[in-house]
Design a protein around this motif. Structure first.
Motif, short mmCIF file in Angstrom:
data_model
loop_
_atom_site.label_atom_id
_atom_site.label_comp_id
_atom_site.label_asym_id
_atom_site.label_seq_id
_atom_site.Cartn_x
_atom_site.Cartn_y
_atom_site.Cartn_z
N PHE A 55 0.83 -1.20 0.00
CA PHE A 55 0.00 0.00 0.00
C PHE A 55 0.87 1.26 0.00
O PHE A 55 0.60 2.21 -0.74
N ALA A 56 1.92 1.27 0.82
CA ALA A 56 2.82 2.43 0.87
C ALA A 56 3.48 2.65 -0.49
O ALA A 56 3.62 3.79 -0.94
N ALA A 57 3.87 1.56 -1.16
CA ALA A 57 4.48 1.67 -2.48
C ALA A 57 3.49 2.26 -3.49
O ALA A 57 3.85 3.13 -4.29
N ALA A 58 2.25 1.78 -3.46
CA ALA A 58 1.23 2.30 -4.38
C ALA A 58 0.97 3.78 -4.12
O ALA A 58 0.84 4.58 -5.07
N LEU A 59 0.91 4.16 -2.86
CA LEU A 59 0.69 5.57 -2.52
C LEU A 59 1.85 6.43 -2.99
O LEU A 59 1.64 7.50 -3.58
N LEU A 60 3.08 5.98 -2.77
CA LEU A 60 4.25 6.72 -3.23
C LEU A 60 4.23 6.87 -4.75
O LEU A 60 4.52 7.95 -5.28
N PHE A 61 3.86 5.82 -5.45
CA PHE A 61 3.78 5.86 -6.91
C PHE A 61 2.76 6.90 -7.37
O PHE A 61 3.04 7.73 -8.23
N VAL A 62 1.57 6.87 -6.78
CA VAL A 62 0.50 7.80 -7.17
C VAL A 62 0.91 9.25 -6.87
O VAL A 62 0.72 10.14 -7.71
N LEU A 63 1.48 9.49 -5.71
CA LEU A 63 1.91 10.84 -5.36
C LEU A 63 3.01 11.33 -6.30
O LEU A 63 3.04 12.51 -6.66
N SER A 64 3.89 10.44 -6.70
CA SER A 64 4.96 10.81 -7.62
C SER A 64 4.41 11.16 -9.00
O SER A 64 4.82 12.16 -9.61
N LEU A 65 3.48 10.36 -9.48
CA LEU A 65 2.84 10.67 -10.77
C LEU A 65 2.13 12.01 -10.73
O LEU A 65 2.17 12.79 -11.70
N ARG A 66 1.47 12.28 -9.62
CA ARG A 66 0.75 13.54 -9.47
C ARG A 66 1.69 14.74 -9.60
O ARG A 66 1.34 15.74 -10.22
N GLU A 67 2.89 14.62 -9.05
CA GLU A 67 3.86 15.71 -9.15
C GLU A 67 4.32 15.94 -10.58
O GLU A 67 4.52 17.07 -11.01
N PHE A 68 4.49 14.85 -11.33
CA PHE A 68 4.86 14.99 -12.74
C PHE A 68 3.76 15.74 -13.50
O PHE A 68 4.05 16.63 -14.30
N ARG A 69 2.53 15.35 -13.27
CA ARG A 69 1.42 16.01 -13.96
C ARG A 69 1.33 17.49 -13.57
O ARG A 69 1.10 18.34 -14.42
N ALA A 70 1.50 17.77 -12.29
CA ALA A 70 1.44 19.17 -11.82
C ALA A 70 2.55 20.01 -12.44
O ALA A 70 2.36 21.20 -12.70
N ALA A 71 3.70 19.39 -12.71
CA ALA A 71 4.83 20.11 -13.32
C ALA A 71 4.69 20.21 -14.83
O ALA A 71 5.49 20.88 -15.49
N GLY A 72 3.69 19.53 -15.39
CA GLY A 72 3.47 19.60 -16.83
C GLY A 72 4.49 18.82 -17.65
O GLY A 72 4.75 19.15 -18.79
#
Length: 159
Positions: A55-72
């Motif tokens: 679960f922690a790995a999945a959460l870290l993955f999702v949060l990381s993807l979110r940062e990429f999208r936010a940075a465009g």
């Protein structure tokens, strides 16, 4: 930051050598080896840690993807990075997506009491450390010299 681009000619890592495919191969290999030669390596009480780590790995993955999208910028390995992402999980690790992949393998190994998945996690981490991250770092140093140099000096590669 997860664009495996060669600095010499900007060629992406070939399809099957991209980290998500290598991760999938590591999982499949670990499962098949465990079917052929099962080796339980943990007391059953520690198995409960597995789902928590997954679960922690999945959460870290999702949060990381979110940062990429936010940075465009794209996280896809066959597209160029448009920016160096330094926020969210990237404040603590220059490679949180790869860290999430390794944690996912470790969590599965614990959850399934599968020593082969534990060994495949070590193999995957070695592959990423030797073949993928150095190539990405060279690309970022060349294309974002000032920003990446400062970032690299303050944030560790893994954790």
């Amino acid at each position: 930051m997860h664009n495996p681009i060669d600095t010499a000619n900007d060629v992406a890592v070939p399809g099957l050598l991209r980290p998500p495919f290598v991760l999938l191969a590591a999982i499949i290999l670990g499962v098949i080896l465990n079917l052929i030669w099962p080796v339980a390596f943990l007391p059953s009480a520690l198995v409960l840690a597995g789902p928590i780590v997954v679960f922690a790995a999945a959460l870290l993955f999702v949060l990381s993807l979110r940062e990429f999208r936010a940075a465009g910028t794209s996280v896809r390995g066959n597209e160029r990075s448009a920016a160096v992402v330094c926020s969210g999980p990237y404040r603590f690790s220059r490679n949180p997506i790869y860290l999430a992949f390794v944690l996912f393998l470790l969590g599965l190994a614990l959850w399934l009491r599968n020593v082969w998945l534990l060994l495949s996690a070590a193999g995957f981490a070695s592959f990423v450390s030797i073949m993928v991250i150095p190539r990405e770092e060279r690309f970022l140093e060349r294309n974002f010299p000032v920003q990446y140099s400062g970032y690299r000096s303050t944030v560790r590669r893994w954790i």
